[in-house]
Design a protein around this motif. Structure first.
Motif, PDB file in Angstrom:
ATOM      1  N   ALA A 242      14.197  10.819 -60.381  1.00 16.05           N
ATOM      2  CA  ALA A 242      13.299  10.657 -59.243  1.00 16.05           C
ATOM      3  C   ALA A 242      13.051  11.982 -58.523  1.00 16.05           C
ATOM      4  CB  ALA A 242      13.858   9.627 -58.268  1.00 16.05           C
ATOM      5  N   ASP A 243      11.835  12.133 -58.013  1.00 17.92           N
ATOM      6  CA  ASP A 243      11.488  13.279 -57.172  1.00 17.92           C
ATOM      7  C   ASP A 243      11.860  13.028 -55.715  1.00 17.92           C
ATOM      8  OD1 ASP A 243      10.178  14.836 -59.244  1.00 17.92           O
ATOM      9  OD2 ASP A 243       8.576  13.339 -59.161  1.00 17.92           O
ATOM     10  N   GLY A 244      12.244  11.805 -55.432  1.00 17.24           N
ATOM     11  CA  GLY A 244      12.643  11.470 -54.079  1.00 17.24           C
ATOM     12  C   GLY A 244      13.176  10.060 -54.011  1.00 17.24           C
ATOM     13  N   MET A 245      13.933   9.785 -52.975  1.00 18.17           N
ATOM     14  CA  MET A 245      14.452   8.441 -52.747  1.00 18.17           C
ATOM     15  C   MET A 245      14.403   8.180 -51.242  1.00 18.17           C
ATOM     16  SD  MET A 245      18.099   6.750 -53.952  1.00 18.17           S
ATOM     17  CE  MET A 245      17.704   6.965 -55.696  1.00 18.17           C
ATOM     18  N   VAL A 246      13.622   7.202 -50.851  1.00 18.31           N
ATOM     19  CA  VAL A 246      13.442   6.909 -49.430  1.00 18.31           C
ATOM     20  C   VAL A 246      14.178   5.626 -49.062  1.00 18.31           C
ATOM     21  CG1 VAL A 246      11.243   8.124 -49.297  1.00 18.31           C
ATOM     22  CG2 VAL A 246      11.268   5.682 -49.829  1.00 18.31           C
ATOM     23  N   ALA A 247      14.681   5.588 -47.850  1.00 17.35           N
ATOM     24  CA  ALA A 247      15.357   4.392 -47.360  1.00 17.35           C
ATOM     25  C   ALA A 247      14.320   3.360 -46.933  1.00 17.35           C
ATOM     26  CB  ALA A 247      16.248   4.741 -46.183  1.00 17.35           C
ATOM     27  N   VAL A 248      14.559   2.115 -47.298  1.00 22.70           N
ATOM     28  CA  VAL A 248      13.714   1.011 -46.860  1.00 22.70           C
ATOM     29  C   VAL A 248      14.608  -0.112 -46.352  1.00 22.70           C
ATOM     30  CG1 VAL A 248      11.849   1.572 -48.475  1.00 22.70           C
ATOM     31  CG2 VAL A 248      13.642  -0.039 -49.177  1.00 22.70           C
ATOM     32  N   THR A 249      14.022  -1.006 -45.581  1.00 25.09           N
ATOM     33  CA  THR A 249      14.765  -2.160 -45.084  1.00 25.09           C
ATOM     34  C   THR A 249      13.831  -3.345 -44.945  1.00 25.09           C
ATOM     35  OG1 THR A 249      16.157  -2.973 -43.265  1.00 25.09           O
ATOM     36  CG2 THR A 249      14.399  -1.454 -42.679  1.00 25.09           C
ATOM     37  N   ASP A 250      14.391  -4.538 -45.078  1.00 26.35           N
ATOM     38  CA  ASP A 250      13.576  -5.736 -44.850  1.00 26.35           C
ATOM     39  C   ASP A 250      13.757  -6.248 -43.422  1.00 26.35           C
ATOM     40  OD1 ASP A 250      16.118  -6.815 -44.972  1.00 26.35           O
ATOM     41  OD2 ASP A 250      15.728  -8.080 -46.728  1.00 26.35           O
ATOM     42  N   TYR A 251      14.488  -5.487 -42.600  1.00 27.46           N
ATOM     43  CA  TYR A 251      14.608  -5.802 -41.178  1.00 27.46           C
ATOM     44  C   TYR A 251      13.448  -5.129 -40.446  1.00 27.46           C
ATOM     45  CZ  TYR A 251      16.359  -5.848 -36.381  1.00 27.46           C
ATOM     46  OH  TYR A 251      16.491  -6.033 -35.024  1.00 27.46           O
ATOM     47  N   ILE A 252      12.568  -5.912 -39.893  1.00 23.83           N
ATOM     48  CA  ILE A 252      11.352  -5.367 -39.276  1.00 23.83           C
ATOM     49  C   ILE A 252      11.392  -5.587 -37.766  1.00 23.83           C
ATOM     50  CG2 ILE A 252       8.823  -5.418 -39.252  1.00 23.83           C
ATOM     51  CD1 ILE A 252       8.917  -6.481 -42.114  1.00 23.83           C
ATOM     52  N   ASP A 253      11.596  -4.489 -37.037  1.00 24.86           N
ATOM     53  CA  ASP A 253      11.610  -4.531 -35.576  1.00 24.86           C
ATOM     54  C   ASP A 253      10.950  -3.257 -35.053  1.00 24.86           C
ATOM     55  OD1 ASP A 253      12.192  -5.500 -33.014  1.00 24.86           O
ATOM     56  OD2 ASP A 253      14.056  -4.366 -32.923  1.00 24.86           O
ATOM     57  N   ASP A 254       9.838  -2.910 -35.693  1.00 27.74           N
ATOM     58  CA  ASP A 254       9.133  -1.677 -35.387  1.00 27.74           C
ATOM     59  C   ASP A 254       7.764  -2.011 -34.822  1.00 27.74           C
ATOM     60  OD1 ASP A 254       7.648   0.849 -35.675  1.00 27.74           O
ATOM     61  OD2 ASP A 254       9.382   1.513 -36.830  1.00 27.74           O
ATOM     62  N   GLU A 255       7.324  -1.216 -33.857  1.00 27.51           N
ATOM     63  CA  GLU A 255       6.023  -1.468 -33.253  1.00 27.51           C
ATOM     64  C   GLU A 255       4.880  -1.204 -34.240  1.00 27.51           C
ATOM     65  OE1 GLU A 255       6.114   1.092 -29.894  1.00 27.51           O
ATOM     66  OE2 GLU A 255       7.324  -0.268 -28.677  1.00 27.51           O
ATOM     67  N   LYS A 256       5.032  -0.176 -35.062  1.00 23.05           N
ATOM     68  CA  LYS A 256       4.014   0.160 -36.061  1.00 23.05           C
ATOM     69  C   LYS A 256       4.705   0.451 -37.392  1.00 23.05           C
ATOM     70  CE  LYS A 256       0.717   2.093 -32.733  1.00 23.05           C
ATOM     71  NZ  LYS A 256      -0.049   3.313 -32.342  1.00 23.05           N
ATOM     72  N   PRO A 257       5.182  -0.596 -38.068  1.00 21.28           N
ATOM     73  CA  PRO A 257       5.931  -0.375 -39.303  1.00 21.28           C
ATOM     74  C   PRO A 257       5.047   0.196 -40.412  1.00 21.28           C
ATOM     75  CG  PRO A 257       5.450  -2.703 -39.031  1.00 21.28           C
ATOM     76  CD  PRO A 257       5.041  -2.031 -37.752  1.00 21.28           C
ATOM     77  N   LEU A 258       5.662   0.976 -41.279  1.00 21.86           N
ATOM     78  CA  LEU A 258       5.004   1.460 -42.488  1.00 21.86           C
ATOM     79  C   LEU A 258       5.573   0.659 -43.653  1.00 21.86           C
ATOM     80  CD1 LEU A 258       3.123   3.493 -43.910  1.00 21.86           C
ATOM     81  CD2 LEU A 258       5.123   5.000 -44.145  1.00 21.86           C
ATOM     82  N   TYR A 259       4.736  -0.173 -44.248  1.00 20.81           N
ATOM     83  CA  TYR A 259       5.185  -1.021 -45.345  1.00 20.81           C
ATOM     84  C   TYR A 259       5.286  -0.214 -46.632  1.00 20.81           C
ATOM     85  CZ  TYR A 259       4.313  -4.880 -42.148  1.00 20.81           C
ATOM     86  OH  TYR A 259       4.353  -5.724 -41.065  1.00 20.81           O
ATOM     87  N   VAL A 260       6.291  -0.552 -47.429  1.00 22.91           N
ATOM     88  CA  VAL A 260       6.538   0.165 -48.668  1.00 22.91           C
ATOM     89  C   VAL A 260       6.411  -0.813 -49.833  1.00 22.91           C
ATOM     90  CG1 VAL A 260       8.139   1.624 -49.963  1.00 22.91           C
ATOM     91  CG2 VAL A 260       8.117   1.719 -47.455  1.00 22.91           C
TER      92      VAL A 260
ATOM     93  N   SER B  34       0.408  -5.167 -44.451  1.00 23.22           N
ATOM     94  CA  SER B  34       0.666  -5.878 -45.702  1.00 23.22           C
ATOM     95  C   SER B  34       1.198  -7.278 -45.407  1.00 23.22           C
ATOM     96  CB  SER B  34       1.679  -5.126 -46.566  1.00 23.22           C
ATOM     97  OG  SER B  34       2.000  -5.867 -47.717  1.00 23.22           O
ATOM     98  N   ASP B  35       0.716  -8.228 -46.165  1.00 25.80           N
ATOM     99  CA  ASP B  35       1.232  -9.597 -46.080  1.00 25.80           C
ATOM    100  C   ASP B  35       2.216  -9.894 -47.206  1.00 25.80           C
ATOM    101  OD1 ASP B  35      -0.313 -10.222 -43.819  1.00 25.80           O
ATOM    102  OD2 ASP B  35      -2.059 -10.663 -45.075  1.00 25.80           O
ATOM    103  N   SER B  36       2.365  -8.949 -48.121  1.00 26.20           N
ATOM    104  CA  SER B  36       3.171  -9.221 -49.308  1.00 26.20           C
ATOM    105  C   SER B  36       4.371  -8.293 -49.472  1.00 26.20           C
ATOM    106  CB  SER B  36       2.294  -9.130 -50.565  1.00 26.20           C
ATOM    107  OG  SER B  36       1.703  -7.841 -50.672  1.00 26.20           O
ATOM    108  N   CYS B  37       4.390  -7.150 -48.794  1.00 25.66           N
ATOM    109  CA  CYS B  37       5.500  -6.209 -48.951  1.00 25.66           C
ATOM    110  C   CYS B  37       6.761  -6.739 -48.274  1.00 25.66           C
ATOM    111  CB  CYS B  37       5.144  -4.849 -48.365  1.00 25.66           C
ATOM    112  SG  CYS B  37       3.909  -3.931 -49.288  1.00 25.66           S
ATOM    113  N   LYS B  38       7.863  -6.629 -48.975  1.00 25.22           N
ATOM    114  CA  LYS B  38       9.149  -7.054 -48.427  1.00 25.22           C
ATOM    115  C   LYS B  38       9.754  -5.996 -47.514  1.00 25.22           C
ATOM    116  CE  LYS B  38      13.821  -8.434 -49.901  1.00 25.22           C
ATOM    117  NZ  LYS B  38      14.711  -8.706 -51.069  1.00 25.22           N
TER     118      LYS B  38
END
Length: 231
Positions: free
Chosen positions: A126-144, A159-163
Protein backbone atom coordinates in the motif's frame (compact mmCIF):
# COMPACT_ATOMS: atom_id res chain seq x y z
CA UNK A 1 8.19 5.85 11.41
CA UNK A 2 8.02 9.63 11.27
CA UNK A 3 5.02 11.26 12.92
CA UNK A 4 3.43 14.66 12.44
CA UNK A 5 0.84 16.59 14.45
CA UNK A 6 -1.23 19.43 13.07
CA UNK A 7 -1.91 21.78 15.98
CA UNK A 8 -2.26 25.02 14.03
CA UNK A 9 -6.01 25.57 14.32
CA UNK A 10 -7.42 28.45 16.32
CA UNK A 11 -9.79 26.38 18.46
CA UNK A 12 -12.29 29.21 18.18
CA UNK A 13 -15.35 27.11 19.01
CA UNK A 14 -13.84 25.90 22.27
CA UNK A 15 -12.89 29.46 23.21
CA UNK A 16 -16.38 30.73 22.42
CA UNK A 17 -17.79 28.02 24.69
CA UNK A 18 -15.67 29.07 27.64
CA UNK A 19 -12.64 26.78 27.39
CA UNK A 20 -9.68 28.91 28.48
CA UNK A 21 -6.83 26.70 27.29
CA UNK A 22 -5.80 26.55 23.63
CA UNK A 23 -7.07 23.32 22.05
CA UNK A 24 -3.69 21.47 21.99
CA UNK A 25 -3.33 22.02 25.74
CA UNK A 26 -6.86 20.95 26.69
CA UNK A 27 -6.47 18.08 29.12
CA UNK A 28 -8.08 14.67 28.86
CA UNK A 29 -7.79 12.76 32.11
CA UNK A 30 -5.14 15.24 33.20
CA UNK A 31 -2.94 15.04 30.09
CA UNK A 32 -2.78 17.72 27.39
CA UNK A 33 -4.04 16.42 24.06
CA UNK A 34 -0.79 17.23 22.30
CA UNK A 35 1.25 15.51 25.02
CA UNK A 36 -0.97 12.44 24.79
CA UNK A 37 -0.26 12.12 21.07
CA UNK A 38 3.48 12.61 21.55
CA UNK A 39 3.54 9.92 24.25
CA UNK A 40 1.63 7.45 22.05
CA UNK A 41 3.83 8.12 19.03
CA UNK A 42 7.00 7.73 21.07
CA UNK A 43 5.84 4.24 22.06
CA UNK A 44 5.13 3.26 18.45
CA UNK A 45 8.39 3.15 16.53
CA UNK A 46 8.85 6.92 16.29
CA UNK A 47 11.99 8.08 14.48
CA UNK A 48 10.90 11.71 14.67
CA UNK A 49 7.91 13.83 15.64
CA UNK A 50 7.07 17.06 13.81
CA UNK A 51 4.51 19.60 15.03
CA UNK A 52 3.03 22.73 13.50
CA UNK A 53 1.47 25.36 15.76
CA UNK A 54 0.09 28.72 14.75
CA UNK A 55 1.77 32.05 15.36
CA UNK A 56 -0.89 33.33 17.75
CA UNK A 57 -0.80 30.48 20.27
CA UNK A 58 2.21 31.57 22.33
CA UNK A 59 1.25 29.24 25.17
CA UNK A 60 1.35 26.22 22.85
CA UNK A 61 4.67 27.35 21.39
CA UNK A 62 6.20 27.57 24.85
CA UNK A 63 4.78 24.17 25.79
CA UNK A 64 6.17 22.26 22.80
CA UNK A 65 9.55 23.98 22.94
CA UNK A 66 10.17 22.66 26.46
CA UNK A 67 9.47 19.04 25.50
CA UNK A 68 12.54 16.80 25.64
CA UNK A 69 12.68 13.62 23.57
CA UNK A 70 15.39 11.13 22.65
CA UNK A 71 14.38 11.49 19.00
CA UNK A 72 14.22 14.61 16.79
CA UNK A 73 11.34 16.96 17.61
CA UNK A 74 10.70 19.40 14.78
CA UNK A 75 8.56 22.46 15.52
CA UNK A 76 7.11 24.74 12.86
CA UNK A 77 5.45 27.97 13.98
CA UNK A 78 3.20 29.23 11.22
CA UNK A 79 -0.44 30.16 10.82
CA UNK A 80 -2.08 28.35 7.92
CA UNK A 81 -5.54 28.51 6.33
CA UNK A 82 -6.20 24.76 6.45
CA UNK A 83 -4.97 21.37 7.62
CA UNK A 84 -3.72 20.66 4.11
CA UNK A 85 -1.57 23.78 4.20
CA UNK A 86 -0.26 22.71 7.61
CA UNK A 87 0.66 19.31 6.17
CA UNK A 88 2.46 21.13 3.36
CA UNK A 89 4.58 23.04 5.88
CA UNK A 90 5.62 19.76 7.54
CA UNK A 91 6.32 17.83 4.35
CA UNK A 92 10.10 18.17 4.32
CA UNK A 93 10.32 16.25 7.61
CA UNK A 94 8.31 13.38 6.12
CA UNK A 95 10.11 12.50 2.89
CA UNK A 96 12.07 9.52 4.22
CA UNK A 97 9.96 6.39 4.49
CA UNK A 98 6.48 5.90 5.89
CA UNK A 99 4.91 8.55 8.06
CA UNK A 100 1.75 9.11 10.06
CA UNK A 101 -0.05 12.44 10.28
CA UNK A 102 -2.98 13.46 12.47
CA UNK A 103 -4.64 16.52 13.93
CA UNK A 104 -4.23 17.29 17.61
CA UNK A 105 -7.92 16.80 18.45
CA UNK A 106 -8.24 13.29 17.01
CA UNK A 107 -8.90 11.00 19.98
CA UNK A 108 -8.42 7.24 19.79
CA UNK A 109 -7.45 4.43 22.12
CA UNK A 110 -3.78 3.63 22.27
CA UNK A 111 -4.21 -0.12 21.71
CA UNK A 112 -6.23 0.50 18.54
CA UNK A 113 -3.55 2.86 17.26
CA UNK A 114 -0.75 0.37 17.91
CA UNK A 115 -2.57 -2.29 15.88
CA UNK A 116 -3.02 0.21 13.07
CA UNK A 117 0.62 1.31 12.98
CA UNK A 118 1.88 -2.26 13.10
CA UNK A 119 -0.37 -3.14 10.17
CA UNK A 120 0.86 -0.13 8.20
CA UNK A 121 4.51 -0.90 8.91
CA UNK A 122 4.03 -4.53 7.86
CA UNK A 123 2.16 -3.73 4.63
CA UNK A 124 4.59 -3.86 1.70
CA UNK A 125 2.15 -2.93 -1.05
CA UNK A 126 0.00 0.00 0.00
CA UNK A 127 0.98 3.61 -0.65
CA UNK A 128 -0.98 4.58 2.41
CA UNK A 129 -3.25 3.35 5.16
CA UNK A 130 -5.91 5.64 6.61
CA UNK A 131 -7.90 5.15 9.78
CA UNK A 132 -11.65 4.76 9.39
CA UNK A 133 -14.48 4.16 11.82
CA UNK A 134 -18.15 3.26 11.66
CA UNK A 135 -18.80 5.52 14.66
CA UNK A 136 -20.26 8.69 13.16
CA UNK A 137 -20.45 11.74 15.42
CA UNK A 138 -19.01 14.35 13.08
CA UNK A 139 -20.67 17.52 11.88
CA UNK A 140 -19.29 17.09 8.34
CA UNK A 141 -18.09 13.49 8.02
CA UNK A 142 -15.99 12.36 5.07
CA UNK A 143 -17.29 8.98 3.95
CA UNK A 144 -14.80 6.38 2.83
CA UNK A 145 -15.83 3.89 0.17
CA UNK A 146 -13.90 0.61 0.23
CA UNK A 147 -13.91 -2.65 -1.67
CA UNK A 148 -14.02 -6.13 -0.10
CA UNK A 149 -10.27 -5.98 0.60
CA UNK A 150 -10.47 -2.58 2.35
CA UNK A 151 -8.89 -0.77 -0.58
CA UNK A 152 -10.17 2.80 -0.64
CA UNK A 153 -12.11 3.52 -3.81
CA UNK A 154 -13.39 6.98 -2.94
CA UNK A 155 -13.77 9.77 -0.40
CA UNK A 156 -17.30 11.17 -0.42
CA UNK A 157 -19.02 14.15 1.19
CA UNK A 158 -22.35 12.29 1.19
CA UNK A 159 -23.26 8.62 1.05
CA UNK A 160 -26.17 6.37 1.92
CA UNK A 161 -24.17 3.19 1.46
CA UNK A 162 -20.70 3.74 2.97
CA UNK A 163 -20.10 2.04 6.29
CA UNK A 164 -17.06 4.07 7.27
CA UNK A 165 -15.97 7.67 7.68
CA UNK A 166 -12.46 9.07 7.82
CA UNK A 167 -10.88 8.99 11.27
CA UNK A 168 -8.38 11.76 10.61
CA UNK A 169 -5.28 9.58 10.91
CA UNK A 170 -3.22 9.35 7.74
CA UNK A 171 -0.48 6.78 7.26
CA UNK A 172 1.28 7.62 4.00
CA UNK A 173 4.45 7.18 1.97
CA UNK A 174 6.48 9.94 0.27
CA UNK A 175 4.54 9.39 -2.97
CA UNK A 176 1.66 11.23 -1.28
CA UNK A 177 3.80 14.35 -0.94
CA UNK A 178 3.92 14.66 -4.73
CA UNK A 179 0.12 14.69 -4.74
CA UNK A 180 0.08 17.22 -1.90
CA UNK A 181 2.37 19.62 -3.72
CA UNK A 182 0.35 19.32 -6.91
CA UNK A 183 -2.85 20.04 -4.97
CA UNK A 184 -1.40 23.23 -3.50
CA UNK A 185 -0.07 24.32 -6.88
CA UNK A 186 -3.51 23.72 -8.35
CA UNK A 187 -5.26 25.88 -5.76
CA UNK A 188 -6.78 23.10 -3.66
CA UNK A 189 -7.27 24.01 -0.02
CA UNK A 190 -9.05 21.16 1.76
CA UNK A 191 -7.63 17.98 3.22
CA UNK A 192 -10.49 15.92 1.82
CA UNK A 193 -9.69 17.11 -1.71
CA UNK A 194 -6.11 15.97 -1.20
CA UNK A 195 -7.41 12.55 -0.16
CA UNK A 196 -9.57 12.37 -3.27
CA UNK A 197 -6.59 13.28 -5.40
CA UNK A 198 -4.60 10.39 -3.95
CA UNK A 199 -7.15 8.03 -5.49
CA UNK A 200 -7.27 9.98 -8.76
CA UNK A 201 -3.48 9.75 -8.96
CA UNK A 202 -3.69 5.98 -8.66
CA UNK A 203 -2.16 5.53 -5.23
CA UNK A 204 -3.10 2.33 -3.45
CA UNK A 205 -4.68 3.47 -0.20
CA UNK A 206 -6.03 0.97 2.31
CA UNK A 207 -8.46 1.58 5.15
CA UNK A 208 -7.92 0.30 8.68
CA UNK A 209 -11.04 0.21 10.89
CA UNK A 210 -10.99 1.61 14.42
CA UNK A 211 -13.97 0.78 16.68
CA UNK A 212 -14.28 4.47 17.57
CA UNK A 213 -12.53 7.77 16.99
CA UNK A 214 -13.81 11.09 18.31
CA UNK A 215 -12.92 14.74 17.71
CA UNK A 216 -12.80 17.47 20.32
CA UNK A 217 -14.48 20.40 18.59
CA UNK A 218 -16.82 21.62 21.35
CA UNK A 219 -16.60 22.00 25.11
CA UNK A 220 -18.98 19.09 25.63
CA UNK A 221 -16.66 16.86 23.60
CA UNK A 222 -14.03 16.99 26.35
CA UNK A 223 -16.16 14.95 28.76
CA UNK A 224 -17.21 12.64 25.92
CA UNK A 225 -13.59 11.99 25.02
CA UNK A 226 -12.64 11.26 28.63
CA UNK A 227 -15.56 8.84 29.02
CA UNK A 228 -14.54 7.10 25.79
CA UNK A 229 -10.90 6.73 26.86
CA UNK A 230 -11.94 5.39 30.27
CA UNK A 231 -14.45 2.88 28.92
Amino acid sequence: MNYAIIAAGEGSRLAQEGVALPKPLVKLNGIAMIQRLIDIFAKNNADSISIIVNEEMKQVQEYVKQIKLSIPLNIVVKSTPSSMHSFFELRDYLRKGKFCLTTVDTIFKEDDFTKYIQAFIADENADGMVAVTDYIDDEKPLYVDVDDNMKVTGFLDKSDSCKYISGGIYGLTPKAIDTLEACLSGGQSRMRNFQRQLITDGLFIKAFPFPKIVDVDHAEDIAKAETFLNS
